[in-house]
Every structure is written in structure tokens, then in C-alpha cells.
Enzyme design. Structure first.
Site, PDB file in Angstrom:
ATOM      1  CB  THR A  78      -0.088  -3.036   1.729  1.00 14.63           C
ATOM      2  OG1 THR A  78      -2.089  -1.884   2.852  1.00 14.63           O
ATOM      3  CG2 THR A  78      -0.537  -3.526   1.474  1.00 14.63           C
ATOM      4  CG  HIS A  79       1.296  -0.477   7.254  1.00 15.22           C
ATOM      5  ND1 HIS A  79       2.268  -2.031   8.137  1.00 15.22           N
ATOM      6  CD2 HIS A  79       1.863   0.423   7.067  1.00 15.22           C
ATOM      7  CE1 HIS A  79       3.121  -0.691   8.342  1.00 15.22           C
ATOM      8  NE2 HIS A  79       2.764   0.524   7.917  1.00 15.22           N
TER       9      HIS A  79
ATOM     10  N   GLY B  87      -6.280  -6.426   4.285  1.00  9.50           N
ATOM     11  CA  GLY B  87      -7.760  -6.312   3.046  1.00  9.50           C
ATOM     12  C   GLY B  87      -6.363  -6.616   1.744  1.00  9.50           C
TER      13      GLY B  87
ATOM     14  CD  GLU C 170       5.067  13.590   4.662  1.00  4.38           C
ATOM     15  OE1 GLU C 170       4.272  14.709   4.671  1.00  4.38           O
ATOM     16  OE2 GLU C 170       5.571  14.121   4.639  1.00  4.38           O
TER      17      GLU C 170
ATOM     18  CG  ASP D 205      -1.708   6.498  -3.911  1.00  6.59           C
ATOM     19  OD1 ASP D 205      -2.223   6.130  -2.472  1.00  6.59           O
ATOM     20  OD2 ASP D 205      -2.180   8.064  -4.318  1.00  6.59           O
ATOM     21  CB  SER D 206      -6.026   2.880  -5.531  1.00  7.61           C
ATOM     22  OG  SER D 206      -6.140   2.294  -4.405  1.00  7.61           O
TER      23      SER D 206
ATOM     24  N   GLY E 279     -12.958   0.033   2.080  1.00  3.02           N
ATOM     25  CA  GLY E 279     -13.134   1.968   1.624  1.00  3.02           C
ATOM     26  C   GLY E 279     -14.545   2.483   1.123  1.00  3.02           C
TER      27      GLY E 279
ATOM     28  CG  ASP F  43     -15.143  -2.255  -2.189  1.00  2.00           C
ATOM     29  OD1 ASP F  43     -14.234  -0.847  -2.838  1.00  2.00           O
ATOM     30  OD2 ASP F  43     -14.704  -2.710  -1.827  1.00  2.00           O
TER      31      ASP F  43
END
Length: 194
Positions: free
Chosen positions: A7-8, A11, A40, A69-70, A153, A155
Site C-alpha cells: 500500500t501507499h 493509515g 492493476e 483488498d477491501s 474511506g 468509515d
């Protein structure tokens, strides 16, 4: 021992640092590992996308790699935004724009029909080819309006009826006990033990 978190998102790294703290790994984001490109996400499911990212970044980095992935599945929207949660509504939108789009689409949907769940699949890939996966989910409702300052996101609009709060109103410790990512991380811990 190092573990690449695919991830970048700083958080997300903080969440994993908390969830995996006692395992003794030094966690690195893609940026910290000097990896610029993006894999991708062409999968049709959270699991397919998590596996794609874990395998590709493990091959690029030569490191054990954890990818997830979520996203958010809203029943009244036939599962949207689903695997497109991070890019829902198209390019150029930020988190607020995306959750406002969900709220707009649910404007006339009664509260108890606004059922939704956060889903997460974690894949861990080793450079030599080993692969393990685990999943977790958190059930809730989509609130009428955003509340809370924590998280990221969706949340602020993901309401937990049992707590009477949105995910963004929870402190980090509470969120890390019940979130979809926490549940998937708990399930994957066995394969991460050194």
C-alpha cells in the site's frame, strides 16, 4: 524480519502495525521500499485482487508481501461499490466524494434497508511462490450523514448499531478489535508467526 505492506496508504500501514505488533516484523509500505508502480486490480473479487497484488509485489521486491483488498458492499446498491470502493465514481474523487455518492444513491432508502458490510481479504505471498489468504467482514448500516473524525474511506458513514457509532467515531483500539481488516489480520496471523 521485514514485511512489505502493499500500500501507499499510511493509515493502512498504521492499522497493520497495531494488528501485527507482537509478531516482530518491520513493516514497510511500497513508498518506503522504493516501489512506485501500481499493480492493476483486474480481479472480480476482493480475493483475486489481493492475490494479484501480493504475488506481483513479492516478485518485484523479493520480500514477503502482505496485500489486501477491501471495500464496502451495500445491499440496497446490489453490492456496490464492492471491489471498486477505492475508485467508486471515477477518477478525481476523494474519500468524501465517494461516501457522498453512496449517501446520495441511498437518499430515499429507509434506515433498516441500508445494510452493508466492510469486507477484507488478505493475501500473503513469499518470493519463492508460497501464498496464503484469509478474510474478514464487519456488518453495519449506512448512516444518513457522516459522523466522526477517525479512520478513512467510508468509515464516517459506516454505522455500527451495536455501538451506536460510525466506524470513524471509534478510537483506534476499538476499531482494531472489530473491523473487517482486524478480523482478516487475526485469521492470517498463524501463517505470519516467525
Amino acid at each position: 524480519m521485514q514485511l512489505l505492506i502493499a500500500t501507499h496508504n499510511a493509515g493502512k500501514k498504521r492499522e497493520y502495525a497495531e494488528l501485527l505488533a507482537d509478531l516482530g516484523y518491520e513493516l514497510l509500505t511500497l513508498d518506503e521500499a522504493g516501489i512506485i508502480g501500481e499493480v492493476e486490480e483486474t480481479g472480480q473479487t476482493f480475493e483475486e485482487n489481493a492475490i494479484l497484488k501480493a504475488k506481483e509485489y513479492a516478485a518485484i521486491s523479493g520480500m514477503m508481501t502482505l496485500a489486501d483488498d477491501s471495500g464496502l458492499n451495500v445491499d440496497a446498491l446490489h453490492g456496490e461499490p464492492g471491489v471498486y470502493s477505492a475508485r467508486y465514481g471515477g477518477q478525481g474523487l476523494d474519500d468524501r466524494d465517494r461516501f457522498e455518492l453512496v449517501l446520495d444513491k441511498l437518499r430515499n432508502v429507509p434506515r433498516m434497508q441500508r445494510t452493508a458490510r466492510f469486507c477484507c481479504v488478505i493475501a500473503v505471498a513469499w518470493p519463492e511462490g508460497r501464498l496464503e489468504t484469509a478474510s474478514g467482514a464487519c456488518e453495519g448500516l449506512i448512516a444518513d450523514e457522516p459522523h466522526g473524525e477517525h479512520g478513512f474511506g467510508y468509515d464516517p458513514v459506516f454505522y455500527l448499531p451495536t455501538l451506536g457509532k460510525t466506524m470513524a467515531e471509534l478510537d483506534e483500539k476499538t476499531k482494531n478489535q472489530l473491523s473487517h481488516r482486524a478480523r482478516a489480520a487475526t485469521a492470517i496471523r498463524a501463517v505470519l508467526r516467525p
